[in-house]
Design a protein around this motif. Structure first.
Motif, mmCIF file in Angstrom:
data_model
loop_
_atom_site.group_PDB
_atom_site.id
_atom_site.type_symbol
_atom_site.label_atom_id
_atom_site.label_comp_id
_atom_site.label_asym_id
_atom_site.label_seq_id
_atom_site.Cartn_x
_atom_site.Cartn_y
_atom_site.Cartn_z
ATOM 1 N N SER A 1 0.842 -1.201 0.000
ATOM 2 C CA SER A 1 0.000 0.000 0.000
ATOM 3 C C SER A 1 0.874 1.246 0.000
ATOM 4 O O SER A 1 2.090 1.153 0.193
ATOM 5 C CB SER A 1 -0.880 0.000 1.261
ATOM 6 O OG SER A 1 -0.040 -0.095 2.385
ATOM 7 N N GLU A 2 0.254 2.394 -0.192
ATOM 8 C CA GLU A 2 0.997 3.655 -0.136
ATOM 9 C C GLU A 2 1.510 3.874 1.287
ATOM 10 O O GLU A 2 0.948 3.358 2.244
ATOM 11 C CB GLU A 2 0.079 4.805 -0.555
ATOM 12 C CG GLU A 2 -0.522 4.575 -1.941
ATOM 13 C CD GLU A 2 -0.933 5.875 -2.620
ATOM 14 O OE1 GLU A 2 -1.274 6.825 -1.900
ATOM 15 O OE2 GLU A 2 -0.912 5.915 -3.871
ATOM 16 N N ARG A 3 2.593 4.625 1.405
ATOM 17 C CA ARG A 3 3.146 4.887 2.743
ATOM 18 C C ARG A 3 3.522 6.354 2.838
ATOM 19 O O ARG A 3 4.017 6.929 1.876
ATOM 20 C CB ARG A 3 4.417 4.084 2.982
ATOM 21 C CG ARG A 3 4.226 2.595 2.975
ATOM 22 C CD ARG A 3 5.398 1.990 3.722
ATOM 23 N NE ARG A 3 5.543 0.583 3.414
ATOM 24 C CZ ARG A 3 6.422 -0.214 3.998
ATOM 25 N NH1 ARG A 3 7.259 0.293 4.893
ATOM 26 N NH2 ARG A 3 6.483 -1.471 3.693
ATOM 27 N N GLU A 4 3.324 6.914 4.012
ATOM 28 C CA GLU A 4 3.661 8.323 4.205
ATOM 29 C C GLU A 4 4.950 8.478 4.985
ATOM 30 O O GLU A 4 5.268 7.678 5.862
ATOM 31 C CB GLU A 4 2.521 9.018 4.968
ATOM 32 C CG GLU A 4 1.314 9.197 4.078
ATOM 33 C CD GLU A 4 0.347 10.245 4.602
ATOM 34 O OE1 GLU A 4 0.463 10.624 5.782
ATOM 35 O OE2 GLU A 4 -0.515 10.672 3.813
ATOM 36 N N ASN B 1 6.598 10.486 0.391
ATOM 37 C CA ASN B 1 5.483 9.546 0.413
ATOM 38 C C ASN B 1 5.628 8.541 -0.725
ATOM 39 O O ASN B 1 5.934 8.918 -1.857
ATOM 40 C CB ASN B 1 4.154 10.282 0.245
ATOM 41 C CG ASN B 1 3.864 11.173 1.443
ATOM 42 O OD1 ASN B 1 4.446 11.002 2.518
ATOM 43 N ND2 ASN B 1 2.972 12.133 1.243
ATOM 44 N N LEU B 2 5.428 7.301 -0.387
ATOM 45 C CA LEU B 2 5.449 6.259 -1.411
ATOM 46 C C LEU B 2 4.067 6.226 -2.059
ATOM 47 O O LEU B 2 3.066 6.017 -1.372
ATOM 48 C CB LEU B 2 5.764 4.902 -0.779
ATOM 49 C CG LEU B 2 6.003 3.761 -1.765
ATOM 50 C CD1 LEU B 2 7.372 3.907 -2.430
ATOM 51 C CD2 LEU B 2 5.892 2.413 -1.060
ATOM 52 N N VAL B 3 4.030 6.485 -3.358
ATOM 53 C CA VAL B 3 2.726 6.533 -4.052
ATOM 54 C C VAL B 3 2.794 5.703 -5.319
ATOM 55 O O VAL B 3 3.889 5.419 -5.831
ATOM 56 C CB VAL B 3 2.354 7.994 -4.437
ATOM 57 C CG1 VAL B 3 2.219 8.859 -3.196
ATOM 58 C CG2 VAL B 3 3.377 8.579 -5.393
ATOM 59 N N ALA B 4 1.616 5.312 -5.807
ATOM 60 C CA ALA B 4 1.571 4.566 -7.061
ATOM 61 C C ALA B 4 2.162 5.441 -8.165
ATOM 62 O O ALA B 4 1.848 6.622 -8.267
ATOM 63 C CB ALA B 4 0.126 4.194 -7.389
ATOM 64 N N TRP C 1 5.779 1.680 -7.941
ATOM 65 C CA TRP C 1 5.855 2.690 -6.895
ATOM 66 C C TRP C 1 6.883 3.756 -7.229
ATOM 67 O O TRP C 1 7.875 3.482 -7.884
ATOM 68 C CB TRP C 1 6.268 2.052 -5.554
ATOM 69 C CG TRP C 1 5.305 1.048 -5.017
ATOM 70 C CD1 TRP C 1 5.506 -0.289 -4.905
ATOM 71 C CD2 TRP C 1 4.005 1.300 -4.492
ATOM 72 N NE1 TRP C 1 4.407 -0.902 -4.347
ATOM 73 C CE2 TRP C 1 3.461 0.052 -4.084
ATOM 74 C CE3 TRP C 1 3.209 2.461 -4.331
ATOM 75 C CZ2 TRP C 1 2.191 -0.067 -3.522
ATOM 76 C CZ3 TRP C 1 1.944 2.325 -3.776
ATOM 77 C CH2 TRP C 1 1.453 1.069 -3.381
#
Ligand code: 4AD
Ligand code: MG
Length: 461
Positions: A16-19, A78-81, A89
């Motif tokens: 999932s995404e991570r902040e 932030n890790l985002v798609a 990622w």
């Protein structure tokens, strides 16, 4: 802000995404747009880079815009798609700090470099994709070796690096001494007096942990060593190093057949383990180093190795009709050209050759009933030749003493070794596997210098 960095290998596997993750690594490349730029960041945890997106909102954007290949950076983001193609990622940077700049003369600019050039910068080459992959696989392979033996009831023994014995009797020993070479102590006959040396006798760097390993096998039952060994042979080939790592299992109550079974099962198991645990790194070698590699590794894991006696092998070499640089005569050592013919052309598979002529083998190997051969074996693999050398050991006191006399080995110097036959002697066997040769085989790398972090070879350190 988190304080511990998260490895890129973990981020790329994220569900999932991570902040607010902290990412730290080295810049592989920078690509610029008008209001943002991309950094391809690698932290060594895996082959793949993480793409970092840096926008104008970041403080010091203008300075950061000049970040160069090779620089080290610390990023919170932030890790985002990823919007772009080619990666799932990416990280949207919130803060970027330059840790260490890397000027234009950084040798690993983005272009293809020769392996020879890379050897000259062995302190930097692990930052290159191929070498990062080699050394991650090297680590996994080490661990697989320990796992194989530990799960099969072997104990790990650390045999000494400094020794007074010459296991292989080939005279390829590095001397260990603290004697002042300009003013050595001399005995009455004028020769250097090693009684005054550090250990009060001549000592060397070990060529093999086998002899000491036998002492532990004949007490703990099944042992293995895994450590550095040293050979002062002046062989400047792609398969010989002066310092290399050897894996040496030694098994009590074991004959040559079981020894060959063990070597085969061991090579198969660790190869499969690397196939299973190093997929993404291995793909680099499958795609860019050796197109036939994947198939060859699967073949090795799935099919039984061939077995032939040395005598049969000589017959095969004769029947081949090939012109050899070194003649393939009964009684002579198999040369690399012979070994490679057997495994690459004749059998097209790994092959175990056993029962070698007694005269060309060390004193400790068990004499067969024919009195002409010993219970020795070598495992040969395509592309490399010998990766394993082993034997059943002579457990009969009288025969061992006879062999030692024949090889001019002093009973006094080896009395501890002979004791193993005096007190509760048992049939036992073992082998040595050249760790780097196995790593070459698994990666398809053609030169041993390229699978050793800092290689030592004749004339080069
Ligand atoms: O065949 P070797 O010389 O056997 C021994 O030393 C035995 N004492 C082993 C034993 O029975 N416990 O060496 C074993 C393996 C070789 O098959 C080869 O893979 C590797 O060690 N080897 C080398 N690897 C790199 N550089 C060298 N100079 C090597 N010499 C041997
Ligand atoms: Mg050998």
């Amino acid at each position: 802000m988190s304080h511990k960095r998260t490895e890129i290998s973990i981020l790329l596997e994220s569900e999932s995404e991570r902040e607010n993750v902290l990412i730290q690594g080295w810049v592989r490349t920078r690509r610029d747009s008008k209001d943002f730029f991309f950094l391809e960041l690698n932290d060594g945890s895996c082959l793949k880079n993480l793409q970092i997106v840096v926008t104008r909102e970041i403080s010091e954007f203008e300075t950061l815009k000049t970040i160069r290949t090779g620089s080290s950076v610390s990023v919170v983001g932030n890790l985002v798609a990823s919007q772009g193609k080619g990666q799932k990622w990416e990280a949207m940077a919130k803060e970027v700090a330059l840790l260490g700049d890397s000027p234009e003369n950084y040798p690993l600019q983005k272009k293809r470099h020769s392996l020879e050039f890379m050897r000259e910068i062995s302190h930097l080459r692990p930052r290159a994709n191929m070498f990062g992959a080699v050394f991650r696989i090297r680590s996994r392979l080490s661990f697989a070796i320990h796992r194989y033996f530990q799960k099969n009831g072997f104990f790990y023994v650390n045999t000494p690096v400094i020794t007074a014995s010459d296991c292989e009797g080939a005279g390829d020993l590095f001397k260990v001494t603290t004697i002042d070479m300009h003013e050595p102590p001399r005995s009455e006959d004028g020769l250097i007096d090693f009684a005054h040396d550090f250990f009060s006798q001549k000592t060397y760097l070990t060529v093999s942990g086998q002899l000491e390993g036998e002492a532990f096998a004949t007490s703990l039952g099944k042992i293995y060593t895994f450590g550095p060994t040293f050979r002062a042979e002046n062989s400047n080939t792609s398969r010989h190093a002066s310092e290399f790592w050897m894996v040496e299992p030694e098994i009590a109550f074991c004959d040559l057949q079981q020894d060959m079974d063990c070597a085969e099962s061991f090579v198969k198991w660790v190869t499969r383990e690397v196939l299973d645990t190093c997929q993404s790194d291995l793909e680099l070698f499958f795609n860019f180093v050796d197109k036939g590699l994947e198939e060859r590794l699967r073949f090795v894991v799935e099919r039984p190795f061939h077995r032939v006696s040395y005598t049969e092998a000589i017959d095969i070499l004769h029947a081949s009709g090939k012109k050899w640089e070194y003649p393939a005569e009964w009684g002579a050592n198999l040369q690399s050209e012979h070994e490679r013919y057997l495994t690459e052309e004749h059998f097209k598979s790994p092959v175990t050759v056993y029962d070698y002529p007694k005269e060309i083998k060390p004193f400790y190997m068990r004499t067969n009933d024919d009195e002409k051969t010993v219970a020795a074996m070598d495992v040969l693999v395509p592309g490399i030749g010998e990766i394993v050398g082993g034997s059943q050991r002579e457990e009969r006191l009288d025969v061992l003493l006879e062999n030692m006399k024949h090889h001019c080995i002093s009973e006094e110097d080896y009395s501890w070794y002979v004791d193993l036959r005096r007190f509760g002697s048992v049939p036992h066997a073992g082998f040595g596997l050249g760790f780097e040769r196995l790593l070459m085989f698994i990666t398809g790398m053609g030169n041993i210098r390229d699978v050793i972090p800092f290689a030592r070879t004749p004339g080069s350190i």
